[in-house]
Design a protein around this motif. Structure first.
Motif, mmCIF file in Angstrom:
data_model
loop_
_atom_site.group_PDB
_atom_site.id
_atom_site.type_symbol
_atom_site.label_atom_id
_atom_site.label_comp_id
_atom_site.label_asym_id
_atom_site.label_seq_id
_atom_site.Cartn_x
_atom_site.Cartn_y
_atom_site.Cartn_z
ATOM 1 N N UNK A 131 0.837 -1.198 0.000
ATOM 2 C CA UNK A 131 0.000 0.000 0.000
ATOM 3 C C UNK A 131 0.873 1.250 0.000
ATOM 4 N N UNK A 132 0.503 2.210 -0.807
ATOM 5 C CA UNK A 132 1.197 3.500 -0.763
ATOM 6 C C UNK A 132 0.740 4.227 0.494
ATOM 7 N N UNK A 133 1.675 4.484 1.410
ATOM 8 C CA UNK A 133 1.315 5.022 2.716
ATOM 9 C C UNK A 133 2.409 5.951 3.207
ATOM 10 N N UNK A 134 2.286 6.366 4.469
ATOM 11 C CA UNK A 134 3.301 7.243 5.054
ATOM 12 C C UNK A 134 4.658 6.555 5.106
ATOM 13 N N UNK A 135 4.659 5.227 5.123
ATOM 14 C CA UNK A 135 5.913 4.483 5.192
ATOM 15 C C UNK A 135 6.669 4.522 3.864
ATOM 16 N N UNK A 136 5.929 4.536 2.770
ATOM 17 C CA UNK A 136 6.568 4.496 1.455
ATOM 18 C C UNK A 136 6.649 5.859 0.780
ATOM 19 N N UNK B 15 -12.866 4.513 18.070
ATOM 20 C CA UNK B 15 -12.185 5.736 18.506
ATOM 21 C C UNK B 15 -11.469 6.361 17.318
ATOM 22 N N UNK B 16 -12.126 7.275 16.629
ATOM 23 C CA UNK B 16 -11.527 7.946 15.494
ATOM 24 C C UNK B 16 -11.384 7.036 14.289
ATOM 25 N N UNK B 17 -10.622 7.513 13.307
ATOM 26 C CA UNK B 17 -10.427 6.763 12.076
ATOM 27 C C UNK B 17 -9.507 5.570 12.323
ATOM 28 N N UNK B 18 -9.885 4.433 11.761
ATOM 29 C CA UNK B 18 -9.045 3.248 11.884
ATOM 30 C C UNK B 18 -7.832 3.410 10.993
ATOM 31 N N UNK B 19 -6.682 3.606 11.630
ATOM 32 C CA UNK B 19 -5.462 3.910 10.890
ATOM 33 C C UNK B 19 -4.264 3.651 11.776
ATOM 34 N N UNK B 20 -3.163 3.248 11.158
ATOM 35 C CA UNK B 20 -1.928 2.964 11.903
ATOM 36 C C UNK B 20 -1.475 4.163 12.724
ATOM 37 N N UNK B 21 -1.727 5.392 12.205
ATOM 38 C CA UNK B 21 -1.244 6.598 12.874
ATOM 39 C C UNK B 21 -2.223 7.148 13.913
ATOM 40 N N UNK B 22 -3.327 6.467 14.155
ATOM 41 C CA UNK B 22 -4.276 6.919 15.177
ATOM 42 C C UNK B 22 -3.530 7.092 16.503
#
Length: 360
Positions: A90-95, A300-307
């Protein structure tokens, strides 16, 4: 096992050479892998096992002078941090810093109960272009994406269609392999087996780094030639390190023992019981379980690695001497198979307490 091996042979370059621990490990793995897997290729970790798989798939077509270069991947995928693995992830903050250097991939949506027909149609449209080399996937469970799970039946339908159209299927079992999903491999839940499989993590019981890519005879055939230039030119200095092989062979003995298999089922049963207990909790958005994997998605908020909730979760449990590494607002448990019922109950109790009071 590692200490004994160190007194015999600690390392030798594997190019043009072999040794007993690697031969034994190859035989051990082939005894539990899907029957269509016939060859073992050694590397260093999960990400490099994916690199090897992609290169095998691309060169399979290259060696036959067939122009198939496109890859299909699932939205939300994570396959590692090297460039090929990032490209099919996935194109994400990591890549993001590396996106200009990654090759393009055709991406289908992550399958859910609601969108399966649309996903399958999109998959067929990509394949209809005639240039698809490979379909890569994390079977049944997407780990880094939040322990998202999808059904064996739907994955079977994708693999079946892909293989009917001669697309090579790669199962990234780095996370799901070696009992994590309840069977030796997540691919064991499938009727249609992948052409190539990527292994690491549980391979050595987590003791030493090692990666392995396995493949079917179909893939091998493209390399069985006297043409030197069609050789699979891939190698690492520490390929098939004897110490890592010794650890993997010892881990194999433990994994295949009835005691360990019983422990895997015991943990899975405990997870299911706890999942049912907290299913209606006001702070639980959804629950997912497959074998020894249990994921609790918090409302709790958006489901995301950076939550940001991940910081609170991590420290809350660390203060209670429990190491849980949340994926954003997703708490997940993937315990060692030797964990006791009492230790699991302690983890469950702390999670209940967090659900009741930790979010305030």
């Amino acid at each position: 096992a590692v200490a004994d091996q160190a007194m015999k042979l600690e390392h030798v370059i594997f190019a043009g050479f072999t040794h007993e621990p690697a031969i034994t490990l190859s035989k051990n793995l082939l005894s539990i892998l899907p029957e269509n897997q016939t060859r073992i290729f050694f590397s260093d970790d999960g990400s490099t096992s994916v690199e090897v798989a992609l290169k095998m798939a691309f060169q399979y077509w290259h060696n036959q002078d067939v122009n198939r270069t496109k890859v299909i991947a699932l939205e939300g995928a994570y396959h590692g941090d090297t460039f090929g693995a990032m490209s099919v992830g996935d194109r994400s903050m990591f890549s993001k810093p590396f996106n200009p250097f990654l090759f393009d991939v055709d991406v289908i949506d992550f399958p859910t109960e609601q969108n399966q027909e649309e996903v399958l149609n999109a998959f067929k449209c990509f394949i209809a272009k005639g240039n698809v080399s490979t379909f890569i996937f994390e079977p049944l469970v997407q780990g880094a994406a939040g322990m998202r799970m999808y059904t064996p039946d739907f994955l079977d339908s994708l693999i079946e269609y892909a293989q009917q159209h001669h697309v090579i299927c790669i199962a990234d079992e780095v996370f799901t392999g070696f009992g994590r999903t309840g069977k030796y491999f997540a691919s064991d839940y499938l009727k249609h087996k992948p052409d190539i499989m990527c292994l690491s993590k549980g391979l050595t019981g987590g003791a030493l780094p090692m990666g392995i890519t396995t493949c079917s005879q179909k893939i091998v055939t493209a390399f069985e030639t006297t043409d030197f230039y069609k050789t699979f030119f891939h190698g690492h200095s520490y390929t098939a390190n004897p110490l890592a092989c010794a650890a993997a062979n010892a881990s194999f003995t433990i994994l295949t023992d009835p005691t360990c298999q019983g422990n895997i089922q015991r943990v899975a049963d405990k997870h299911k019981q706890f999942k049912d207990e907290i299913a209606n909790h006001k702070n639980v958005k959804s629950l997912r379980q497959q074998g020894t994997i249990l994921a609790i998605e918090l409302d709790h908020g958006q489901t995301h690695y950076a939550n940001d909730l991940r910081k609170k979760i991590y420290h809350y449990f660390l203060q209670r001497d429990i190491l849980l590494r949340p994926l954003g607002n997703v708490i997940y448990i993937v315990p060692p198979y030797i964990i006791t019922d009492e230790e699991l109950d302690r983890v469950y109790t702390s999670i209940r307490e967090f659900l009741d009071d930790g979010l305030k």
